[in-house]
Write a protein that holds these residues in place. Structure first.
Motif: not given
Length: 211
Positions: A138-145
């Motif tokens: 989450l510190g980078k970007a909202a990830p895909d599942f």
């Protein structure tokens, strides 16, 4: 409750110090007619308990962080008139130690059939990844599942109560509506618009619609 008639996640208790029930519904299953497109993010015909609160409202009221929420690409059945797209979401527990939940849904083992040569819509799907690395991502970007590491489990339609922890990630998708009519007869401008808006993938535009 988190979603609707065909998918319900109920938060039974949030620990510590909170005991509440949340009501947030994400909808699916909007089928077209022979002349009208399917309704995206719709609901089962006749339902009277549908709602879709803002993400911000849900996060303000309850200890959940919405990682994604929107329409599921390629979930509407291909057809001259495309089936409505299903809604999907991905979320994690936030600012709480645990949450006890109950889950039940329909549409995992069958799809909304297409008519007159149209294809069926996507099936419902609820899955979880436990003991994940989501907090680091989450510190980078909202990830895909798919990009989240963890122990994956696909829920059956009926489940006993289960507990969520802050390292768990929950993914939910409702059913998509079935298409009506031969997909190759779909107006080319509509196929191009669906592709441009992200409703269908390039692969579906080519293989289903012949674009």
């Amino acid at each position: 409750s988190q979603f609707t008639d065909n998918l319900v996640l109920e938060t039974l208790a949030i620990n510590p110090a909170q005991a509440s029930r949340k009501h947030d519904e994400l909808l699916g299953l909007g089928s077209p007619t022979r002349t009208i497109e399917g309704v995206d993010v719709a609901n089962i015909a006749g339902s009277t308990n549908s709602s879709l609160p803002n993400v911000e409202d849900t996060e303000y009221r309850y200890p959940f962080l919405m990682l994604q929420r929107g329409m599921s690409v390629d979930s509407g059945g291909a057809g001259k008139y495309r089936g409505g797209l299903a809604g999907e979401m991905m979320a994690k527990l936030h600012d709480a130690a645990t949450a006890d939940c109950s889950l039940g849904y329909i549409g995992k083992n069958f799809e909304a059939d297409g008519l007159a040569g149209g294809k069926g819509g996507a099936r419902s799907l609820v899955k979880i990844k436990r003991n994940t690395n989501v907090n680091a991502l989450l510190g980078k970007a909202a990830p895909d599942f798919e990009d989240i590491d963890g122990e994956e489990f696909v829920f059956p339609p009926q489940n006993p109560p289960f507990t969520l922890s802050p390292d768990d990630v929950l993914f939910m998708r409702c059913q998509g509506g079935g298409g009506v009519g031969d997909p190759r007869e779909r107006d080319r401008a509509r196929v191009e618009a669906d592709l441009r808006e992200g409703y269908i993938s390039a692969a579906a535009a080519k293989h289903e619609y012949g674009l």
